[in-house]
Design an enzyme around this catalytic site. Sequence first.
Site, PDB file in Angstrom:
ATOM      1  N   GLU A 163    -105.233 -27.931  96.998  1.00 21.32           N
ATOM      2  CA  GLU A 163    -104.932 -28.344  95.623  1.00 21.32           C
ATOM      3  C   GLU A 163    -103.985 -29.541  95.595  1.00 21.32           C
ATOM      4  OE1 GLU A 163    -104.841 -25.778  91.570  1.00 21.32           O
ATOM      5  OE2 GLU A 163    -103.228 -25.318  92.955  1.00 21.32           O
ATOM      6  N   HIS A 219    -114.477 -14.131 117.297  1.00 22.41           N
ATOM      7  CA  HIS A 219    -115.805 -13.515 117.277  1.00 22.41           C
ATOM      8  C   HIS A 219    -116.521 -13.825 115.966  1.00 22.41           C
ATOM      9  CE1 HIS A 219    -114.876 -11.291 120.958  1.00 22.41           C
ATOM     10  NE2 HIS A 219    -113.639 -11.427 120.498  1.00 22.41           N
ATOM     11  N   LYS A 246    -110.751 -25.539  82.990  1.00 22.25           N
ATOM     12  CA  LYS A 246    -109.901 -24.736  82.102  1.00 22.25           C
ATOM     13  C   LYS A 246    -110.272 -24.992  80.648  1.00 22.25           C
ATOM     14  CE  LYS A 246    -105.467 -24.372  84.508  1.00 22.25           C
ATOM     15  NZ  LYS A 246    -104.080 -24.800  84.466  1.00 22.25           N
TER      16      LYS A 246
HETATM   17  O1  PA5 Z   1    -100.240 -24.789  92.255  1.00 25.02           O
HETATM   18  C1  PA5 Z   1    -100.462 -24.686  91.059  1.00 25.02           C
HETATM   19  O2  PA5 Z   1     -99.798 -25.299  90.212  1.00 25.02           O
HETATM   20  C2  PA5 Z   1    -101.533 -23.757  90.538  1.00 25.02           C
HETATM   21  O3  PA5 Z   1    -102.354 -23.278  91.539  1.00 25.02           O
HETATM   22  C3  PA5 Z   1    -100.895 -22.599  89.815  1.00 25.02           C
HETATM   23  O4  PA5 Z   1    -100.122 -21.846  90.708  1.00 25.02           O
HETATM   24  C4  PA5 Z   1    -101.940 -21.693  89.155  1.00 25.02           C
HETATM   25  O5  PA5 Z   1    -102.836 -22.448  88.399  1.00 25.02           O
HETATM   26  C5  PA5 Z   1    -101.250 -20.689  88.245  1.00 25.02           C
HETATM   27  O6  PA5 Z   1    -100.490 -21.378  87.299  1.00 25.02           O
HETATM   28  P1  PA5 Z   1     -99.337 -20.685  86.520  1.00 25.02           P
HETATM   29  O7  PA5 Z   1     -98.277 -20.271  87.463  1.00 25.02           O
HETATM   30  O8  PA5 Z   1     -98.871 -21.714  85.548  1.00 25.02           O
HETATM   31  O9  PA5 Z   1     -99.925 -19.490  85.800  1.00 25.02           O
END
Ligand code: PA5
Length: 462
Positions: free
Chosen positions: A290, A317, A431
């Site tokens: 990410e 394996h 989203k």
């Molecule tokens: O790294 C990030 O920002 C995302 O993966 C968030 O952790 C994830 O979308 C969850 O978001 P939030 O903590 O706002 O609910």
Amino acid sequence: MALRIDYTNMLAGAVSGGIPADAWAAAERDFAATHAAVKKLQGTGALGFLDLPRDKTLHDRSRDFAKAARGKFDDLVLLGIGGSALGPIALHAALNARDWNTLTKKERRGRPRFHVLDNVDPGTIAHVMGRVDLARTLFIVISKSGGTAETMAQYLIVRGALNEALGAKAGEHLVFVTDPEKGALRDIARQEGIAAVDIPPNVGGRFSVLSPVGILPAALLGVRTTPLLAGAADMARRCRAATLRENPGAVFGVLQWLADVHLHRGLHVLMPYSDPLRDVSDWFVQLWAESLGKHRAPDDAGVGPTPIASHGATDQHSQVQLFMEGTPNKTVSFIQVGEHPVDVAIPKLHQDVPELAYLGGHHLGELIDIERRATAGALARRGRPNLTIHLEHADEWHLGALIMLLEVATVYAGQLYGVNALNQPGVELGKQFTYAMLGRADAGAARREWETLPKPDPDASV
Ligand code: PA5
């Protein structure tokens, strides 16, 4: 106490398919600029995760809450997703017993069982809600934004059940971990006086494991959080070094980036030879993917590596055949644990059976390490670059150091790839489409865009 990276097998001197000496030398020369860019970023306050190990006030807030909650709850249920779940899962898996929920309360030292709801699969939530005694359960709702659809849906389900079962006492079974100012969770906490612990505004989801996101559940589950943060602080200090070879986070980030851009090895495997550290790979996958998979600023090209979670020796394996002989587009980063808290001797039995006799008299700790060395050596022999992160122990201190190492490496890699490692614009459209289909009031534009997408073609369906 030590964490060390051995990257001999990443370099062409040792491995035929490794990083050429001139590319490594150039990276060392150019490191001053990368280091300065990261320092500048830190100066803007964007790298809040670096300050977490030394934030005593924040640490105390989690510890005080955990102390006050001690003995009151038999089950702890975490609601969260992405960075709000993967870090807490990795800490618990690494530092508490593997079969935690089947231990007696005494064996858990009075700490609650632990359940993580990090998805909206109805079966999982229904199962957990059907098993816990709400009067003896604490729900920890973790969301930096305080509005993530999955987590909010879980919260609504939990809140409905708590209201029905406990009425006015429902709020005593909730604690929120969220932004100090913004978001729906913060508003609800304020309005209803629900306990809430802050995630610093400059700490993003996947960099938040050493904030109350990871520390509060860990403290509630009896993990020693002080050495965890001390290990992280030590690594943050080492990662300030302006010389590449002295900066472990930068070494990891630079090597993986070089392997991608010079050798087209953009698939990056993390493979702990350790059961407790198994979930660290899943946490790393989110961090690396990410943070780094996005459009590069100058030319808008899509760049970034693809992380792969693996587990030694088990996946010898499963995946190792691919790593060894498949498309040469990968690096493998092993994690080795020097000393195991317990070791188990292999009895000398069946001495007349050659397939078993050679094992007798060795220990499993020795076997798992020999298997790692053998795999690393075999990869090297086949010209496949790999490195090993050595941890003396898989304890709190070393886990904190490992986490900080990989977080810093991600920031360095972000600089080199030319992307902003701290945002995630690519998940936004999905989203918005979700909001549109669920009828969220402010999702009109997304609804219109959704309607322009191609409809399912009956000829493209079988
Ligand atoms: O790294 C990030 O920002 C995302 O993966 C968030 O952790 C994830 O979308 C969850 O978001 P939030 O903590 O706002 O609910």
